[in-house]
Design a protein around this motif. Structure first.
Motif, PDB file in Angstrom:
ATOM      1  N   TYR A  87      -8.390  66.794 -22.480  1.00  0.00           N
ATOM      2  CA  TYR A  87      -7.326  66.834 -23.488  1.00  0.00           C
ATOM      3  C   TYR A  87      -6.520  68.121 -23.357  1.00  0.00           C
ATOM      4  CZ  TYR A  87      -4.828  66.041 -27.802  1.00  0.00           C
ATOM      5  OH  TYR A  87      -3.823  65.826 -28.712  1.00  0.00           O
ATOM      6  N   ILE A 102      -4.362  58.727 -31.521  1.00  0.00           N
ATOM      7  CA  ILE A 102      -4.192  57.733 -30.457  1.00  0.00           C
ATOM      8  C   ILE A 102      -5.189  58.002 -29.331  1.00  0.00           C
ATOM      9  CG2 ILE A 102      -2.599  56.896 -28.678  1.00  0.00           C
ATOM     10  CD1 ILE A 102      -0.338  57.402 -30.764  1.00  0.00           C
ATOM     11  N   PHE A 103      -5.409  59.268 -29.017  1.00  0.00           N
ATOM     12  CA  PHE A 103      -6.393  59.652 -28.001  1.00  0.00           C
ATOM     13  C   PHE A 103      -7.786  59.162 -28.397  1.00  0.00           C
ATOM     14  CE2 PHE A 103      -9.394  62.843 -26.275  1.00  0.00           C
ATOM     15  CZ  PHE A 103      -9.158  62.660 -24.914  1.00  0.00           C
ATOM     16  N   VAL A 105      -8.632  56.622 -30.415  1.00  0.00           N
ATOM     17  CA  VAL A 105      -8.706  55.158 -30.314  1.00  0.00           C
ATOM     18  C   VAL A 105      -8.724  54.734 -28.841  1.00  0.00           C
ATOM     19  CG1 VAL A 105      -7.494  52.999 -30.852  1.00  0.00           C
ATOM     20  CG2 VAL A 105      -7.665  54.802 -32.585  1.00  0.00           C
ATOM     21  N   ALA A 106      -7.966  55.422 -28.007  1.00  0.00           N
ATOM     22  CA  ALA A 106      -7.980  55.121 -26.568  1.00  0.00           C
ATOM     23  C   ALA A 106      -9.367  55.373 -25.982  1.00  0.00           C
ATOM     24  CB  ALA A 106      -6.924  55.947 -25.843  1.00  0.00           C
ATOM     25  N   LEU A 107     -10.031  56.436 -26.420  1.00  0.00           N
ATOM     26  CA  LEU A 107     -11.403  56.696 -25.972  1.00  0.00           C
ATOM     27  C   LEU A 107     -12.328  55.559 -26.374  1.00  0.00           C
ATOM     28  CD1 LEU A 107     -12.113  60.478 -26.636  1.00  0.00           C
ATOM     29  CD2 LEU A 107     -12.059  59.313 -24.443  1.00  0.00           C
ATOM     30  N   TRP A 108     -12.156  55.037 -27.582  1.00  0.00           N
ATOM     31  CA  TRP A 108     -12.984  53.920 -28.039  1.00  0.00           C
ATOM     32  C   TRP A 108     -12.819  52.736 -27.089  1.00  0.00           C
ATOM     33  CZ3 TRP A 108     -12.500  48.853 -29.432  1.00  0.00           C
ATOM     34  CH2 TRP A 108     -13.601  48.277 -30.056  1.00  0.00           C
ATOM     35  N   PHE A 109     -11.579  52.408 -26.765  1.00  0.00           N
ATOM     36  CA  PHE A 109     -11.344  51.287 -25.841  1.00  0.00           C
ATOM     37  C   PHE A 109     -11.946  51.560 -24.462  1.00  0.00           C
ATOM     38  CE2 PHE A 109      -8.153  49.754 -28.847  1.00  0.00           C
ATOM     39  CZ  PHE A 109      -8.450  48.396 -28.828  1.00  0.00           C
ATOM     40  N   VAL A 110     -11.846  52.776 -24.002  1.00  0.00           N
ATOM     41  CA  VAL A 110     -12.425  53.110 -22.694  1.00  0.00           C
ATOM     42  C   VAL A 110     -13.931  52.885 -22.709  1.00  0.00           C
ATOM     43  CG1 VAL A 110     -12.947  55.039 -21.142  1.00  0.00           C
ATOM     44  CG2 VAL A 110     -10.612  54.699 -21.955  1.00  0.00           C
ATOM     45  N   TYR A 113     -14.809  48.913 -24.168  1.00  0.00           N
ATOM     46  CA  TYR A 113     -14.225  47.753 -23.501  1.00  0.00           C
ATOM     47  C   TYR A 113     -14.291  47.888 -21.979  1.00  0.00           C
ATOM     48  CZ  TYR A 113     -11.160  43.769 -22.802  1.00  0.00           C
ATOM     49  OH  TYR A 113     -10.649  42.559 -22.428  1.00  0.00           O
ATOM     50  N   TYR A 140     -14.481  57.311 -33.636  1.00  0.00           N
ATOM     51  CA  TYR A 140     -13.719  57.762 -32.474  1.00  0.00           C
ATOM     52  C   TYR A 140     -12.344  58.276 -32.895  1.00  0.00           C
ATOM     53  CZ  TYR A 140     -16.860  56.429 -28.695  1.00  0.00           C
ATOM     54  OH  TYR A 140     -17.909  56.379 -27.814  1.00  0.00           O
TER      55      TYR A 140
END
Length: 164
Positions: A87, A102-103, A105-110, A113, A140
């Protein structure tokens, strides 16, 4: 007497922005993985820090005990240093909380998912219940906000001090 005064007059050199980012990463990882473990114990979530970093590779009795959770929290703290440094180098100049959120939530998806096949102890995205999804997204999101906003704020302060 004179040497005591000289020692008292010395001021400590302030930490660099990168050093503060490293500390922020460790503290954020430990704090938010601890909160994630608490949500796991109270059945708000079916995953905890140990689900990712311990139980996915070690299937022993202690991995499912408090010792596994404690080691999982500490491992997430160490791994969070990498996230914080990432970061710092990519997004430190972004101002405000929204990029940090946003970072997160993006980590959660990484992790839930895209990298899910790596973590055998974590159910696949389609197998997660709604409580786990909502709880972990919130954790997250808060983790990303903590890391991102802290690093951006410290960087802005560091730049302002050096501009003087």
């Amino acid at each position: 007497m004179e040497t005591q005064q000289l020692e008292q007059n010395k001021t400590e050199k302030p930490m660099s922005a990168l050093s503060k980012a490293i500390v922020t990463g460790f503290v954020g990882g430990v704090l938010w993985s601890f909160i994630g473990t608490v949500t796991y114990y109270f059945s708000f979530s079916t995953v905890s820090a140990a689900s990712f970093v311990i139980r996915s590779w070690i299937q022993t009795e202690w991995a499912s005990s408090w010792l596994g959770e404690l080691l999982g929290i500490l491992c997430v703290g160490v791994l969070s240093i990498v996230v914080a440094v990432l970061y710092f180098f990519l997004f430190r100049k972004m101002v405000g909380m929204m990029p940090a959120m946003i970072f997160g939530v993006a980590l959660w998806f990484v992790f839930f998912y895209f990298m899910n096949p790596v973590f055998e102890a974590v159910p696949s995205f389609s197998e997660l219940d709604s409580n786990t999804i909502v709880t972990t997204i919130c954790i997250y999101l808060l983790y990303g906000t903590f890391i991102g906003y802290s690093i951006s704020y410290e960087y802005q302060q560091y730049e302002a001090e050096n501009a003087k």
